[in-house]
Scaffold this active site. Structure first.
Site, PDB file in Angstrom:
ATOM      1  N   ASN A 141       0.826  -1.200   0.000  1.00  0.00           N
ATOM      2  CA  ASN A 141       0.000   0.000   0.000  1.00  0.00           C
ATOM      3  C   ASN A 141       0.861   1.249   0.000  1.00  0.00           C
ATOM      4  O   ASN A 141       1.941   1.293   0.581  1.00  0.00           O
ATOM      5  CB  ASN A 141      -1.016   0.000   1.157  1.00  0.00           C
ATOM      6  CG  ASN A 141      -0.416  -0.159   2.530  1.00  0.00           C
ATOM      7  OD1 ASN A 141       0.483  -0.951   2.754  1.00  0.00           O
ATOM      8  ND2 ASN A 141      -0.944   0.591   3.488  1.00  0.00           N
ATOM      9  N   GLU A 171       0.260   5.240   0.652  1.00  0.00           N
ATOM     10  CA  GLU A 171      -0.668   6.265   1.121  1.00  0.00           C
ATOM     11  C   GLU A 171      -0.268   7.640   0.609  1.00  0.00           C
ATOM     12  O   GLU A 171       0.847   7.853   0.122  1.00  0.00           O
ATOM     13  CB  GLU A 171      -0.717   6.275   2.646  1.00  0.00           C
ATOM     14  CG  GLU A 171      -1.360   5.047   3.218  1.00  0.00           C
ATOM     15  CD  GLU A 171      -1.494   5.068   4.727  1.00  0.00           C
ATOM     16  OE1 GLU A 171      -2.190   4.180   5.230  1.00  0.00           O
ATOM     17  OE2 GLU A 171      -0.915   5.947   5.402  1.00  0.00           O
ATOM     18  N   CYS A 200      -4.024   0.600  -2.595  1.00  0.00           N
ATOM     19  CA  CYS A 200      -3.848  -0.619  -1.803  1.00  0.00           C
ATOM     20  C   CYS A 200      -2.813  -1.545  -2.430  1.00  0.00           C
ATOM     21  O   CYS A 200      -2.548  -1.481  -3.637  1.00  0.00           O
ATOM     22  CB  CYS A 200      -5.169  -1.370  -1.688  1.00  0.00           C
ATOM     23  SG  CYS A 200      -6.483  -0.441  -0.883  1.00  0.00           S
ATOM     24  N   GLU A 236      -3.025  -4.764  -3.034  1.00  0.00           N
ATOM     25  CA  GLU A 236      -3.593  -5.697  -4.005  1.00  0.00           C
ATOM     26  C   GLU A 236      -3.711  -5.059  -5.391  1.00  0.00           C
ATOM     27  O   GLU A 236      -3.345  -5.670  -6.405  1.00  0.00           O
ATOM     28  CB  GLU A 236      -4.979  -6.168  -3.543  1.00  0.00           C
ATOM     29  CG  GLU A 236      -4.967  -6.896  -2.218  1.00  0.00           C
ATOM     30  CD  GLU A 236      -5.183  -6.002  -0.996  1.00  0.00           C
ATOM     31  OE1 GLU A 236      -5.777  -6.484  -0.018  1.00  0.00           O
ATOM     32  OE2 GLU A 236      -4.766  -4.813  -1.017  1.00  0.00           O
ATOM     33  N   CYS A 257     -10.093  -5.021   0.507  1.00  0.00           N
ATOM     34  CA  CYS A 257     -11.186  -4.060   0.666  1.00  0.00           C
ATOM     35  C   CYS A 257     -12.134  -4.159  -0.531  1.00  0.00           C
ATOM     36  O   CYS A 257     -11.857  -4.860  -1.510  1.00  0.00           O
ATOM     37  CB  CYS A 257     -10.625  -2.647   0.805  1.00  0.00           C
ATOM     38  SG  CYS A 257      -9.992  -1.948  -0.742  1.00  0.00           S
ATOM     39  N   CYS A 264     -10.584  -3.198  -3.938  1.00  0.00           N
ATOM     40  CA  CYS A 264      -9.670  -4.243  -4.422  1.00  0.00           C
ATOM     41  C   CYS A 264     -10.439  -5.461  -4.909  1.00  0.00           C
ATOM     42  O   CYS A 264     -10.083  -6.073  -5.917  1.00  0.00           O
ATOM     43  CB  CYS A 264      -8.674  -4.639  -3.336  1.00  0.00           C
ATOM     44  SG  CYS A 264      -7.431  -3.357  -3.040  1.00  0.00           S
TER      45      CYS A 264
END
Length: 160
Positions: free
Chosen positions: A62, A64, A73, A75, A112, A115
Site C-alpha cells: 500500500n 498512502e 492498496c 492488491e 477491501c 480491491c
C-alpha cells in the site's frame, strides 16, 4: 417476495506451518513487500504477492497519500502492475499479509471493496478464478478459491 441465499466456501489454515510450501514461500514475499509499504498516516502496512501463469511473481504494497483517496492498496498495486507488464499472463494466486504498527494484527485481513472489484475484473478478463490467501501479521490464514466467494454479487461488463 423470494428469499435468495448466497453461500461462500472459505478454508482456514491455523498458521503458516499448515500452508503448502509454495503458498508459504509466496506469503513470505508478501510479508517482505508489506515491510516496504508507505503508510505514514494509517500505520497499517499491507503486502501482496501474485503468482502468474508464466512463473513471474509480482509484489505490491500500500502507498498512502496525505490526500487519502490518492493512495493505492497493495492488491491493486500488484494486480495493475501485473496487468501492465504481463498483459497476456493469468494471475493464478494472490496472497496478502497486513500488519498494524499500533497493535499486533492476528485477524485475517481480506481485500477491501475496491480491491475486490479490481480483482474481479481480472478474473473476468482471464476467464479463470484467482486463488486468494489472506492473513494478518500472524495467526490464521484464509483461502478463497475465487474472488467470487468474497464478492458474490459482482458488478461487471454484463450490466453495461
Amino acid at each position: 417476495m423470494k428469499e435468495v441465499k448466497i453461500e461462500s466456501t472459505l478454508y482456514v489454515f491455523e498458521n503458516l506451518d499448515e500452508l503448502p510450501e509454495e503458498i508459504s514461500l509466496l506469503m513470505q514475499q508478501a510479508v517482505k513487500a508489506r515491510e516496504n509499504a508507505y503508510a505514514p498516516y494509517s500505520k497499517f502496512h499491507v503486502g501482496a504477492a501474485l503468482l502468474l501463469d508464466n512463473g513471474e511473481v509480482i509484489t505490491g504494497n500500500n502507498q498512502e497519500n496525505a490526500s487519502y483517496p490518492s493512495g493505492l492498496c497493495a492488491e491493486r498495486t500488484a494486480i495493475y502492475y501485473a496487468g501492465s507488464q504481463y498483459p497476456e499472463a493469468k494471475v493464478l494466486r494472490m496472497v496478502i499479509s497486513a500488519a498494524s504498527k499500533r497493535q499486533t494484527t492476528i485477524t485475517p485481513i481480506p481485500p477491501c471493496g475496491a480491491c475486490r472489484q479490481a480483482i474481479s475484473e481480472y478474473e473476468e478478463k482471464q476467464e479463470s478464478p484467482i486463488e486468494i490467501y489472506f492473513m494478518g501479521e500472524k495467526g490464521k490464514i484464509v483461502k478463497s478459491n475465487s474472488l467470487a466467494n468474497l464478492l458474490p454479487l459482482v458488478f461487471d461488463k454484463s450490466v453495461l
